[in-house]
Motif scaffolding. Structure first.
Motif, mmCIF file in Angstrom:
data_model
loop_
_atom_site.group_PDB
_atom_site.id
_atom_site.type_symbol
_atom_site.label_atom_id
_atom_site.label_comp_id
_atom_site.label_asym_id
_atom_site.label_seq_id
_atom_site.Cartn_x
_atom_site.Cartn_y
_atom_site.Cartn_z
ATOM 1 N N ARG A 2 -10.100 -41.904 1.718
ATOM 2 C CA ARG A 2 -9.615 -43.192 1.786
ATOM 3 C C ARG A 2 -10.659 -43.631 1.214
ATOM 4 N NH1 ARG A 2 -9.346 -46.961 7.142
ATOM 5 N NH2 ARG A 2 -7.278 -45.283 7.530
ATOM 6 N N VAL A 3 -10.794 -44.747 0.038
ATOM 7 C CA VAL A 3 -12.049 -45.409 -0.089
ATOM 8 C C VAL A 3 -11.633 -47.184 -0.955
ATOM 9 C CG1 VAL A 3 -13.335 -45.661 -2.340
ATOM 10 C CG2 VAL A 3 -12.496 -43.174 -1.374
ATOM 11 N N MET A 4 -12.209 -47.931 -0.040
ATOM 12 C CA MET A 4 -11.973 -49.115 -0.225
ATOM 13 C C MET A 4 -12.352 -49.511 -2.018
ATOM 14 S SD MET A 4 -11.088 -50.027 2.436
ATOM 15 C CE MET A 4 -11.249 -52.017 2.242
ATOM 16 N N GLU A 5 -11.460 -50.371 -2.009
ATOM 17 C CA GLU A 5 -11.359 -51.198 -3.991
ATOM 18 C C GLU A 5 -11.503 -52.635 -3.269
ATOM 19 O OE1 GLU A 5 -12.524 -49.347 -6.179
ATOM 20 O OE2 GLU A 5 -12.147 -47.915 -5.688
ATOM 21 N N GLY A 6 -13.287 -52.977 -2.966
ATOM 22 C CA GLY A 6 -12.965 -54.490 -2.531
ATOM 23 C C GLY A 6 -12.371 -54.740 -1.237
ATOM 24 N N PHE A 44 -5.905 -37.894 -7.928
ATOM 25 C CA PHE A 44 -4.743 -39.218 -7.823
ATOM 26 C C PHE A 44 -5.063 -40.301 -6.802
ATOM 27 C CE2 PHE A 44 -2.357 -36.036 -8.731
ATOM 28 C CZ PHE A 44 -1.919 -35.931 -10.067
ATOM 29 N N ARG A 45 -5.089 -41.727 -7.174
ATOM 30 C CA ARG A 45 -5.406 -42.628 -6.593
ATOM 31 C C ARG A 45 -4.592 -44.169 -6.037
ATOM 32 N NH1 ARG A 45 -10.506 -46.118 -7.309
ATOM 33 N NH2 ARG A 45 -9.629 -46.640 -10.433
ATOM 34 N N PHE A 46 -4.044 -43.887 -5.189
ATOM 35 C CA PHE A 46 -2.630 -43.798 -4.606
ATOM 36 C C PHE A 46 -3.270 -45.736 -3.712
ATOM 37 C CE2 PHE A 46 -1.604 -40.259 -4.840
ATOM 38 C CZ PHE A 46 -0.063 -39.880 -5.079
ATOM 39 N N THR A 47 -2.722 -46.510 -4.332
ATOM 40 C CA THR A 47 -2.581 -48.595 -4.226
ATOM 41 C C THR A 47 -1.783 -49.106 -3.381
ATOM 42 O OG1 THR A 47 -4.503 -48.630 -5.739
ATOM 43 C CG2 THR A 47 -3.787 -50.601 -4.758
ATOM 44 N N PRO A 48 -1.975 -49.339 -2.758
ATOM 45 C CA PRO A 48 -0.191 -49.880 -1.448
ATOM 46 C C PRO A 48 0.198 -51.434 -2.106
ATOM 47 C CG PRO A 48 -2.275 -50.075 -0.198
ATOM 48 C CD PRO A 48 -2.442 -49.252 -1.191
ATOM 49 N N PRO A 49 1.138 -51.496 -2.190
ATOM 50 C CA PRO A 49 2.063 -52.243 -2.689
ATOM 51 C C PRO A 49 1.065 -54.416 -2.116
ATOM 52 C CG PRO A 49 4.145 -51.143 -1.799
ATOM 53 C CD PRO A 49 2.493 -50.716 -1.189
ATOM 54 N N GLU A 50 1.119 -54.986 -2.808
ATOM 55 C CA GLU A 50 0.872 -56.146 -2.669
ATOM 56 C C GLU A 50 1.652 -56.788 -2.032
ATOM 57 O OE1 GLU A 50 -1.099 -59.954 -5.078
ATOM 58 O OE2 GLU A 50 0.073 -58.383 -6.245
ATOM 59 N N LYS A 51 2.317 -56.745 -1.840
ATOM 60 C CA LYS A 51 3.696 -57.824 -1.046
ATOM 61 C C LYS A 51 4.710 -56.493 -0.659
ATOM 62 C CE LYS A 51 3.605 -61.248 -4.233
ATOM 63 N NZ LYS A 51 5.044 -61.995 -5.088
ATOM 64 N N ALA A 90 -11.423 -34.908 -2.734
ATOM 65 C CA ALA A 90 -12.362 -35.619 -3.776
ATOM 66 C C ALA A 90 -12.519 -36.999 -3.121
ATOM 67 C CB ALA A 90 -12.046 -36.063 -5.203
ATOM 68 N N VAL A 91 -13.598 -37.621 -3.718
ATOM 69 C CA VAL A 91 -13.674 -39.232 -2.759
ATOM 70 C C VAL A 91 -14.978 -39.672 -4.055
ATOM 71 C CG1 VAL A 91 -16.107 -38.068 -2.233
ATOM 72 C CG2 VAL A 91 -15.267 -39.786 -0.707
ATOM 73 N N LEU A 92 -14.743 -41.364 -4.203
ATOM 74 C CA LEU A 92 -15.044 -41.995 -4.972
ATOM 75 C C LEU A 92 -16.653 -42.723 -4.736
ATOM 76 C CD1 LEU A 92 -12.369 -43.674 -6.097
ATOM 77 C CD2 LEU A 92 -14.155 -42.463 -8.006
ATOM 78 N N VAL A 93 -17.872 -42.648 -5.563
ATOM 79 C CA VAL A 93 -18.958 -43.059 -4.123
ATOM 80 C C VAL A 93 -20.391 -43.743 -5.400
ATOM 81 C CG1 VAL A 93 -19.333 -41.501 -3.228
ATOM 82 C CG2 VAL A 93 -20.927 -43.067 -2.599
ATOM 83 N N ASP A 94 -20.499 -44.776 -5.528
ATOM 84 C CA ASP A 94 -21.803 -44.793 -6.757
ATOM 85 C C ASP A 94 -23.438 -44.686 -6.051
ATOM 86 O OD1 ASP A 94 -23.136 -46.367 -8.282
ATOM 87 O OD2 ASP A 94 -22.779 -48.469 -7.571
ATOM 88 N N LEU A 95 -23.063 -43.223 -6.376
ATOM 89 C CA LEU A 95 -24.266 -42.331 -5.822
ATOM 90 C C LEU A 95 -25.707 -42.475 -6.646
ATOM 91 C CD1 LEU A 95 -23.113 -38.877 -5.833
ATOM 92 C CD2 LEU A 95 -24.090 -39.630 -4.424
#
Length: 348
Positions: A180-184, A198-205, A223-228
């Motif tokens: 799990r990676v937070m985007e904002g 792949f990145r999966f983003t849940p629906p807005e509604k 895999a993970v995303l991190v601003d090293l």
């Protein structure tokens, strides 16, 4: 980096780790891959309860949002070759030593799952490592990613009344990795398979569709995303291929992610992964289960313009690692599967 290690328990084939807010206090769970117990620990590393003696087969545990200790867990996933009876169960605390276990959904080969919340709605996202097999090491039936809205009240679910899931992506061979990676303020899921990351983003509604983005078209186990390097853009850190030995970091360019780092010598059976702050420094932590079985922290040295590695431990064989802060100190909990050791590392 100063490291203080403490072995807090022994558990055969210890595997899954997860935080749990229980009794108003921070705790964490550690469960076994095979037919062995699941334990609850407080933030100091003291064992405070046994959740069950078995059957185990736990790959993932996630607290149900807004509850005082209820959580979901995979059950009876003993290996990719022994997971046809796997399911997701609801675990509810009744009293010390008394935890109720009920079926949420039977889902053969379910390996990873999560609960992602967006705009007040909880979404269950579940990943199967495969969809079936005819013989050992048969990967001819690719895994899938499923989703459903998770009701706030789970009391109505059991073996006879199960949650209905919808397939949102299929054709994913060796569908193993999840992070799990937070985007904002939006939670996203980084899912890895033989087809890529792949990145999966849940629906807005509530009735909206999931967004699925391809980050990398190369096989990955995790895999993970991190601003090293702290330039405002997250790097993609991968373990590859499936249960493989390559540990890599990719920088995002205008069109795609480009590899900028490979761990020298590799890590045989790379598996444990954490991406985030460690002593206030962006860090990629990875552990491997064969060879010298190390747990290693990778950070970016701005002055030298290079990635640097620090060995946290060796010879233990971590399957998973979990990070939290306690009394101002950074704690790593490692499920050292290959040595049946649950270890707490205090890092300053």
């Amino acid at each position: 980096m100063k490291i203080e290690k403490k072995v807090i328990a022994t558990l055969a084939k210890c595997y899954a780790i997860a935080p749990l807010l229980y009794g108003g206090k921070e705790h964490f769970l550690v469960a076994a891959e095979k037919q062995d117990p699941c334990y609850l620990f407080d933030a100091e590393g003291k064992k405070v309860d046994k959740i069950w003696d078995g059957p185990g087969g736990v790959m993932t545990m996630v607290q149900v949002p807004g509850t005082a200790g209820q959580y979901l867990s995979t059950y009876q996933f003993y290996s990719p070759n022994d997971s046809a009876e796997a399911k997701i169960v609801i675990v509810t605390p009744k009293a010390k030593g008394d935890w109720q276990v009920r079926t949420l959904v039977n889902l053969p080969h379910v390996h990873r799952f999560d609960i992602l919340q967006r705009n007040g709605i909880s979404y269950l996202l579940a990943c199967t490592v495969k969809s079936g097999h005819r013989f050992k090491e048969d990967w001819s039936m690719p895994g899938k990613v499923y989703a459903a809205i998770l009701p706030k009240d789970l009391s109505g679910f059991d073996e006879e009344h199960q949650l209905k899931l919808q397939v949102i992506k299929e054709g994913m061979v060796k569908n193993h990795g999840y992070y799990r990676v937070m985007e904002g303020d939006i939670p996203t899921a980084i899912i890895s398979s033989q087809e890529g990351v792949f990145r999966f983003t849940p629906p807005e509604k509530e009735k909206g569709k999931w967004t699925v983005e391809t980050l990398l078209e190369e096989a990955a186990s995790d895999a993970v995303l991190v601003d090293l390097d702290q330039d405002g853009e997250k790097e993609l850190c991968t373990l590859s291929p499936f249960h493989g030995s390559r540990v890599s970091i990719y920088k995002k360019t205008a069109k795609r992610y480009e590899k900028v780092y490979d761990f020298a010598g590799g890590m045989e059976f790379a598996h444990a992964i954490y991406g985030g702050l460690l002593c206030n420094v962006p860090t990629f932590v990875v552990g491997h289960r064969k060879g010298n079985k190390s747990l290693v922290a990778i950070q970016y040295n701005k002055e030298k313009g290079i990635y640097e590695e620090s060995v946290i431990d060796e010879g233990r064989g971590p399957a998973n690692v979990f990070h939290y802060l306690y009394q101002g100190k950074d704690i790593l909990i490692a499920a050292n599967r290959e040595t049946d050791e649950i270890a707490m590392y205090t890092i300053t």
